[in-house]
Design a protein around this motif. Structure first.
Motif, short mmCIF file in Angstrom:
data_model
loop_
_atom_site.label_atom_id
_atom_site.label_comp_id
_atom_site.label_asym_id
_atom_site.label_seq_id
_atom_site.Cartn_x
_atom_site.Cartn_y
_atom_site.Cartn_z
N VAL A 128 -29.19 -39.50 -18.25
CA VAL A 128 -29.23 -38.98 -16.87
C VAL A 128 -30.41 -38.04 -16.65
CG1 VAL A 128 -26.75 -39.25 -16.47
CG2 VAL A 128 -27.62 -37.09 -17.39
N ASP B 242 -17.04 -38.53 -17.56
CA ASP B 242 -17.47 -38.04 -16.25
C ASP B 242 -18.94 -37.61 -16.35
OD1 ASP B 242 -17.32 -37.26 -13.61
OD2 ASP B 242 -15.57 -35.96 -13.89
N PHE C 253 -35.25 -20.59 -32.22
CA PHE C 253 -35.17 -21.93 -32.81
C PHE C 253 -33.73 -22.41 -32.95
CE2 PHE C 253 -39.19 -20.23 -33.99
CZ PHE C 253 -40.04 -21.29 -33.82
N GLN D 117 -16.91 -31.97 -23.41
CA GLN D 117 -17.71 -33.14 -23.80
C GLN D 117 -16.86 -34.39 -23.68
OE1 GLN D 117 -18.76 -31.61 -27.81
NE2 GLN D 117 -20.83 -32.25 -27.27
N ALA E 69 -34.55 -30.13 -23.07
CA ALA E 69 -33.17 -29.64 -22.93
C ALA E 69 -32.87 -29.28 -21.48
CB ALA E 69 -32.98 -28.41 -23.81
N THR F 293 -28.71 -30.12 -35.38
CA THR F 293 -27.36 -29.80 -34.91
C THR F 293 -26.37 -30.74 -35.61
OG1 THR F 293 -27.24 -31.40 -33.10
CG2 THR F 293 -28.35 -29.32 -32.61
N PHE G 258 -29.88 -35.89 -9.00
CA PHE G 258 -28.70 -35.04 -8.79
C PHE G 258 -28.97 -34.02 -7.68
CE2 PHE G 258 -27.26 -35.52 -13.51
CZ PHE G 258 -26.67 -36.73 -13.22
N PRO H 42 -29.31 -21.95 -31.67
CA PRO H 42 -28.28 -21.29 -30.87
C PRO H 42 -27.86 -19.98 -31.53
CG PRO H 42 -27.79 -23.61 -31.14
CD PRO H 42 -28.92 -23.29 -32.07
N LEU I 169 -21.68 -34.66 -15.19
CA LEU I 169 -21.95 -33.34 -14.63
C LEU I 169 -23.19 -33.44 -13.75
CD1 LEU I 169 -21.46 -30.25 -14.58
CD2 LEU I 169 -22.85 -30.09 -16.64
N GLY J 58 -26.66 -29.91 -20.14
CA GLY J 58 -26.40 -30.15 -21.56
C GLY J 58 -26.03 -28.87 -22.27
#
Ligand code: FAD
Length: 233
Positions: free
Chosen positions: A47, A146, A172, A142, A103, A36, A52, A174, A148, A107
């Protein structure tokens, strides 16, 4: 990258504050992989193991999901499949299993190139931040300083939501184009994510297709007509 592991949302905010500007929250960190364009930040708050709340709750006509829920765990969850079959189907087409084990849903909603924010936008899904509270998933940005914590997804009527993904090697990478259609009250709500252009949402098919190249627009129009035909009121 120097990083610290957060125990919960309050701890993550405290760590972010202590690290100062430039520190980034991350979960699976898969968007910082070499495939990416996003560079690895120098400082980060992890996190992925933070508390959560429960991974998935279905109540009051909505699915309420922890932001750090791994995509593969969600894909395998029978309650998720029963409540949101198109999401379970899409998750099988987000990355390969090794990526999906790391993932997270949060995110994927925050990352602008991700399929999940486009897919969930027409349902009126919300991203719930520790400080800012609930915002529409398409507005989840992004680098806000803060954290999420949850994603709330109103459950559509059976057959009322369709998601189509077109990718080069779609397991493989997006999507090149991802289209989501929800028929609820009023005109169908639409979202189209296109590589290089980002996400467009609304009810006007013309606006959805504007700005695309000629070939992309032809393909997107065909996807839209197919999706509208397959999506019941
Ligand atoms: C080989 C490969 C294939 C892929 N294929 C796909 C695909 O088919 N479809 C797709 O959509 N994506 C794909 N991706 C991208 C990515 O895996 C997904 O979008 C995934 O859902 C991102 O989740 P993550 O936990 O790894 O996010 P991260 O990389 O940890 O973070 C993504 C962004 O969100 C922010 N963030 C993460 N969690 C939080 C939080 N709790 N609070 C605040 N900010 C946060 C980070 O700062 C960052 O900006 C692929 C990636 C790889 C490496």
């Amino acid at each position: 990258m120097r990083h610290a592991r957060a125990k919960d949302a309050a701890h993550a905010l405290a760590l972010l504050g202590a690290m100062g500007p430039g520190a980034r929250v991350f979960a699976g960190a898969t968007t910082f992989a070499p495939v990416t364009p996003d560079p690895l930040p120098a400082l980060g708050v992890d996190v992925s193991g933070a508390d959560f709340g429960s991974m998935l709750e279905i109540a009051g006509g909505a699915a309420d999901i922890a932001a750090n829920a791994p995509l593969e765990a969600l894909r395998r969850d029978p309650a998720l499949r029963a409540a949101l079959p198109p999401l379970a189907d899409l998750l099988a087409r987000v990355g390969a299993m090794a990526v999906r084990n790391l993932a997270t849903l949060g995110g994927g909603v925050i990352w602008p190139g991700g399929d999940l924010r486009a897919a969930l936008a027409p349902l009126g899904a919300e991203a719930v931040f520790a400080k800012a509270g609930a915002v529409p998933v398409e507005d989840a940005a992004q680098e806000t300083g803060d954290v999420l914590t949850r994603i709330r997804i109103p459950l559509p009527a059976p057959g009322a939501w369709t998601v189509e993904k077109l990718g080069h090697r779609e397991r493989f990478s997006p999507a090149k184009l991802i289209l989501s259609v929800h028929r609820g009250d009023g005109p169908p709500r639409l979202a189209l994510g296109a590589a290089g252009r980002g996400l467009t949402t609304g009810t006007d098919p013309g606006a959805l297709l504007s700005g695309l190249g000629r070939t992309e627009a032809r393909i997107a129009r065909a996807m839209l007509s197919d999706a509208l035909e397959r999506t019941c009121a």
